[in-house]
Design a protein around this motif. Structure first.
Motif, PDB file in Angstrom:
ATOM      1  N   SER A  35       0.836  -1.201   0.000  1.00  0.00           N
ATOM      2  CA  SER A  35       0.000   0.000   0.000  1.00  0.00           C
ATOM      3  C   SER A  35       0.876   1.258   0.000  1.00  0.00           C
ATOM      4  O   SER A  35       2.097   1.166   0.069  1.00  0.00           O
ATOM      5  N   SER A  36       0.234   2.412  -0.054  1.00  0.00           N
ATOM      6  CA  SER A  36       0.979   3.670  -0.156  1.00  0.00           C
ATOM      7  C   SER A  36       0.838   4.471   1.132  1.00  0.00           C
ATOM      8  O   SER A  36      -0.260   4.958   1.417  1.00  0.00           O
ATOM      9  N   PRO A  37       1.897   4.622   1.916  1.00  0.00           N
ATOM     10  CA  PRO A  37       1.771   5.423   3.142  1.00  0.00           C
ATOM     11  C   PRO A  37       1.404   6.879   2.845  1.00  0.00           C
ATOM     12  O   PRO A  37       1.693   7.396   1.763  1.00  0.00           O
ATOM     13  N   THR A  38       0.781   7.496   3.828  1.00  0.00           N
ATOM     14  CA  THR A  38       0.299   8.878   3.674  1.00  0.00           C
ATOM     15  C   THR A  38       0.781   9.692   4.877  1.00  0.00           C
ATOM     16  O   THR A  38       0.438   9.369   6.019  1.00  0.00           O
ATOM     17  N   TYR A  39       1.550  10.741   4.596  1.00  0.00           N
ATOM     18  CA  TYR A  39       2.054  11.604   5.676  1.00  0.00           C
ATOM     19  C   TYR A  39       0.972  12.650   5.976  1.00  0.00           C
ATOM     20  O   TYR A  39       0.563  13.399   5.075  1.00  0.00           O
ATOM     21  N   ALA A  40       0.527  12.678   7.221  1.00  0.00           N
ATOM     22  CA  ALA A  40      -0.632  13.523   7.570  1.00  0.00           C
ATOM     23  C   ALA A  40      -0.451  14.994   7.152  1.00  0.00           C
ATOM     24  O   ALA A  40      -1.376  15.574   6.571  1.00  0.00           O
ATOM     25  N   PRO A  41       0.712  15.625   7.402  1.00  0.00           N
ATOM     26  CA  PRO A  41       0.844  17.022   6.948  1.00  0.00           C
ATOM     27  C   PRO A  41       0.759  17.166   5.430  1.00  0.00           C
ATOM     28  O   PRO A  41       0.234  18.166   4.934  1.00  0.00           O
ATOM     29  N   ASP A  42       1.260  16.169   4.680  1.00  0.00           N
ATOM     30  CA  ASP A  42       1.149  16.240   3.207  1.00  0.00           C
ATOM     31  C   ASP A  42      -0.306  16.136   2.778  1.00  0.00           C
ATOM     32  O   ASP A  42      -0.762  16.855   1.886  1.00  0.00           O
ATOM     33  N   LEU A  43      -1.057  15.249   3.431  1.00  0.00           N
ATOM     34  CA  LEU A  43      -2.472  15.101   3.078  1.00  0.00           C
ATOM     35  C   LEU A  43      -3.255  16.371   3.431  1.00  0.00           C
ATOM     36  O   LEU A  43      -4.151  16.785   2.688  1.00  0.00           O
ATOM     37  N   SER A  87       7.466  11.201  -2.557  1.00  0.00           N
ATOM     38  CA  SER A  87       7.480   9.789  -2.184  1.00  0.00           C
ATOM     39  C   SER A  87       7.268   9.622  -0.676  1.00  0.00           C
ATOM     40  O   SER A  87       7.579  10.535   0.118  1.00  0.00           O
ATOM     41  N   TRP A  88       6.788   8.454  -0.286  1.00  0.00           N
ATOM     42  CA  TRP A  88       6.584   8.205   1.146  1.00  0.00           C
ATOM     43  C   TRP A  88       7.920   8.199   1.886  1.00  0.00           C
ATOM     44  O   TRP A  88       7.988   8.595   3.054  1.00  0.00           O
ATOM     45  N   GLN A  89       9.019   7.800   1.179  1.00  0.00           N
ATOM     46  CA  GLN A  89      10.327   7.772   1.849  1.00  0.00           C
ATOM     47  C   GLN A  89      10.781   9.191   2.218  1.00  0.00           C
ATOM     48  O   GLN A  89      11.285   9.423   3.318  1.00  0.00           O
ATOM     49  N   GLU A  90      10.593  10.132   1.258  1.00  0.00           N
ATOM     50  CA  GLU A  90      10.971  11.534   1.540  1.00  0.00           C
ATOM     51  C   GLU A  90      10.158  12.084   2.703  1.00  0.00           C
ATOM     52  O   GLU A  90      10.673  12.777   3.578  1.00  0.00           O
ATOM     53  N   ALA A  91       8.867  11.774   2.691  1.00  0.00           N
ATOM     54  CA  ALA A  91       7.983  12.283   3.751  1.00  0.00           C
ATOM     55  C   ALA A  91       8.362  11.666   5.104  1.00  0.00           C
ATOM     56  O   ALA A  91       8.402  12.358   6.124  1.00  0.00           O
ATOM     57  N   LEU A  92       8.676  10.365   5.097  1.00  0.00           N
ATOM     58  CA  LEU A  92       9.051   9.700   6.356  1.00  0.00           C
ATOM     59  C   LEU A  92      10.354  10.287   6.902  1.00  0.00           C
ATOM     60  O   LEU A  92      10.493  10.498   8.111  1.00  0.00           O
ATOM     61  N   GLU A  93      11.278  10.575   5.984  1.00  0.00           N
ATOM     62  CA  GLU A  93      12.556  11.167   6.410  1.00  0.00           C
ATOM     63  C   GLU A  93      12.309  12.515   7.090  1.00  0.00           C
ATOM     64  O   GLU A  93      12.841  12.795   8.162  1.00  0.00           O
ATOM     65  N   GLU A  94      11.463  13.324   6.463  1.00  0.00           N
ATOM     66  CA  GLU A  94      11.164  14.631   7.072  1.00  0.00           C
ATOM     67  C   GLU A  94      10.524  14.439   8.445  1.00  0.00           C
ATOM     68  O   GLU A  94      10.914  15.081   9.423  1.00  0.00           O
ATOM     69  N   TYR A  95       9.578  13.519   8.526  1.00  0.00           N
ATOM     70  CA  TYR A  95       8.874  13.309   9.803  1.00  0.00           C
ATOM     71  C   TYR A  95       9.838  12.868  10.905  1.00  0.00           C
ATOM     72  O   TYR A  95       9.795  13.390  12.020  1.00  0.00           O
ATOM     73  N   LEU A  96      10.720  11.939  10.585  1.00  0.00           N
ATOM     74  CA  LEU A  96      11.589  11.377  11.628  1.00  0.00           C
ATOM     75  C   LEU A  96      12.745  12.301  11.975  1.00  0.00           C
ATOM     76  O   LEU A  96      13.438  12.084  12.970  1.00  0.00           O
ATOM     77  N   LYS A  97      12.951  13.330  11.180  1.00  0.00           N
ATOM     78  CA  LYS A  97      14.017  14.296  11.511  1.00  0.00           C
ATOM     79  C   LYS A  97      13.494  15.470  12.317  1.00  0.00           C
ATOM     80  O   LYS A  97      14.254  16.285  12.797  1.00  0.00           O
ATOM     81  N   ILE A  98      12.182  15.573  12.446  1.00  0.00           N
ATOM     82  CA  ILE A  98      11.604  16.723  13.172  1.00  0.00           C
ATOM     83  C   ILE A  98      11.995  16.629  14.638  1.00  0.00           C
ATOM     84  O   ILE A  98      11.867  15.578  15.245  1.00  0.00           O
ATOM     85  N   GLU A 158      12.600   1.074   6.567  1.00  0.00           N
ATOM     86  CA  GLU A 158      13.001   2.448   6.240  1.00  0.00           C
ATOM     87  C   GLU A 158      13.032   3.319   7.508  1.00  0.00           C
ATOM     88  O   GLU A 158      13.968   4.100   7.713  1.00  0.00           O
ATOM     89  N   ALA A 159      12.044   3.139   8.364  1.00  0.00           N
ATOM     90  CA  ALA A 159      11.989   3.949   9.596  1.00  0.00           C
ATOM     91  C   ALA A 159      13.194   3.646  10.490  1.00  0.00           C
ATOM     92  O   ALA A 159      13.826   4.555  11.042  1.00  0.00           O
ATOM     93  N   LEU A 160      13.541   2.377  10.608  1.00  0.00           N
ATOM     94  CA  LEU A 160      14.682   1.999  11.464  1.00  0.00           C
ATOM     95  C   LEU A 160      15.999   2.525  10.899  1.00  0.00           C
ATOM     96  O   LEU A 160      16.858   2.982  11.642  1.00  0.00           O
ATOM     97  N   LYS A 161      16.135   2.450   9.569  1.00  0.00           N
ATOM     98  CA  LYS A 161      17.368   2.972   8.937  1.00  0.00           C
ATOM     99  C   LYS A 161      17.493   4.474   9.195  1.00  0.00           C
ATOM    100  O   LYS A 161      18.560   4.969   9.539  1.00  0.00           O
ATOM    101  N   LEU A 162      16.386   5.182   9.019  1.00  0.00           N
ATOM    102  CA  LEU A 162      16.425   6.643   9.205  1.00  0.00           C
ATOM    103  C   LEU A 162      16.759   7.011  10.650  1.00  0.00           C
ATOM    104  O   LEU A 162      17.348   8.044  10.919  1.00  0.00           O
ATOM    105  N   LYS A 163      16.393   6.142  11.575  1.00  0.00           N
ATOM    106  CA  LYS A 163      16.645   6.411  12.997  1.00  0.00           C
ATOM    107  C   LYS A 163      17.911   5.715  13.509  1.00  0.00           C
ATOM    108  O   LYS A 163      18.218   5.777  14.693  1.00  0.00           O
ATOM    109  N   ASN A 164      18.632   5.042  12.600  1.00  0.00           N
ATOM    110  CA  ASN A 164      19.852   4.302  12.975  1.00  0.00           C
ATOM    111  C   ASN A 164      19.621   3.317  14.106  1.00  0.00           C
ATOM    112  O   ASN A 164      20.428   3.211  15.036  1.00  0.00           O
ATOM    113  N   ILE A 165      18.526   2.601  14.039  1.00  0.00           N
ATOM    114  CA  ILE A 165      18.234   1.595  15.072  1.00  0.00           C
ATOM    115  C   ILE A 165      18.653   0.237  14.512  1.00  0.00           C
ATOM    116  O   ILE A 165      18.311  -0.112  13.389  1.00  0.00           O
ATOM    117  N   SER A 166      19.398  -0.528  15.293  1.00  0.00           N
ATOM    118  CA  SER A 166      20.047  -1.719  14.728  1.00  0.00           C
ATOM    119  C   SER A 166      19.250  -3.018  14.893  1.00  0.00           C
ATOM    120  O   SER A 166      19.734  -4.078  14.567  1.00  0.00           O
TER     121      SER A 166
END
Ligand SMILES: NC(=O)c1ccc[n+]([C@@H]2O[C@H](COP(=O)([O-])OP(=O)(O)OC[C@H]3O[C@@H](n4cnc5c(N)ncnc54)[C@H](OP(=O)(O)O)[C@@H]3O)[C@@H](O)[C@H]2O)c1
Length: 278
Positions: free
Chosen positions: A185-193, A267-278, A226-234
């Motif tokens: 499926s396609s994730p949806t970033y709430a601020p983008d929606l 893309s959902w990856q770009e949106a997730l990156e922005e979200y997890l960097k906030i 993707e979320a774990l990679k962006l957060k460097n969780i092993s």
């Protein structure tokens, strides 16, 4: 413009309130207006006379709905009927949100806005009934489907638990984690929606059905990875089939929402990156 937001304590409701803040925003949560209370819906909204009604309130407990059909239909279907009627009565534009789960889930390449729906679970059937009421009764309406919403969790007691937060918390505690590598499926970033919703309304594009997800698609496993990679969780993620975690409600195997009517979203990856960097 006067904008009424319903379900304002939910994940999407909160973002809509921020995004529309250059208008006169009236943000109501359940204690301000229970949308299943027909009398209150007609009275309070007729007095307020908003130009736009954004309905972010929903019964979102997908598995619980299997045992709680009446509540799911009261919020996701009957309340939408009342809101569609009152919107028509006062001449307001009505924006309502629905789900990828209205599709059966056998179409691997995705679903266009006008494709036939075939909901399988009680939750999906209740949302589909809401769609049906809106198409029958609504005049100035936008029906925006989304899937796999992520962003700042809602603060309402009944707000849906956030997948991204749940995975990050579990992964921080465990060395290994099994995650379902199915249900594309396609994730949806709430601020983008929320921004897409504002553009739809501001540009006065034709009324009808729209798909408002981010671009691309993924399984739950790919989303978590993707979320774990962006957060460097092993924590080691182990992909497993959906059958590994049997759940009461059936989910669509493939429910990508194709956007053929709006400008492409990032893309959902770009949106997730922005979200997890906030
Ligand atoms: N989350 C997802 O992954 C997802 C996926 C596809 C589609 N959607 C759709 O997207 C929209 C927004 O979802 P969301 O995740 O932001 O929702 P959410 O965080 O679960 O919030 C829903 C809100 O609706 C409120 N609500 C429930 N029953 C109500 C009632 N009778 N009267 C007034 N308010 C009521 C809840 O208030 P209380 O907290 O007080 O109960 C809650 O604040 C919904 O239409 C949903 O079906 C969501």
């Amino acid at each position: 413009m006067k904008v009424l937001i319903l379900g304002s304590h939910g994940m999407l409701g909160q973002e809509l309130a921020k995004t529309f803040s250059n208008h006169i925003v009236i943000a109501w949560d359940r204690k301000d207006l229970d949308i299943t209370d027909k009398t209150q819906v007609f009275q309070k909204i007729a007095v307020l006379r908003p130009d736009i009604i954004l309905n972010a309130a929903a019964y979102n407990a997908v598995d619980k709905a299997e045992e709680d059909k009446d509540s799911a239909f009261a919020v996701n279907a009957e309340a939408v009927k009342h809101l569609a009627f009152v919107s028509k009565e006062i001449g307001a534009t009505f924006v309502h949100f629905s789900t990828d789960y209205v599709f059966e889930g056998i179409e691997k390449n995705g679903h266009k806005e006008g494709d036939a729906i075939n909901p399988q679970s009680v939750y999906a059937k209740s949302k589909a009934k809401g769609e049906e009421y809106l198409r029958e009764i609504g005049e100035k309406y936008y029906l925006i489907r989304l899937s796999r919403l992520f962003g700042k969790p809602g603060i309402g007691d009944g707000s849906k638990k956030s997948f991204v937060e749940a995975i990050l918390n579990l992964a921080a505690e465990k060395k290994e984690l099994e995650v379902v590598n199915e249900e594309l499926s396609s994730p949806t970033y709430a601020p983008d929606l929320a921004k897409i919703t504002k553009e739809i309304v501001a540009n006065k594009i034709p009324y009808g059905i729209y798909h408002g997800t981010n671009g691309g698609s993924c399984t739950w496993y790919e989303f978590a990875d993707e979320a774990l990679k962006l957060k460097n969780i092993s924590c080691k993620l182990i992909p497993v089939p959906a059958g590994r975690f049997p759940r009461p409600a059936q989910r669509p195997k493939y429910s990508i929402l194709l956007n053929t009517k709006l400008s492409p979203a990032r893309s959902w990856q770009e949106a997730l990156e922005e979200y997890l960097k906030i």
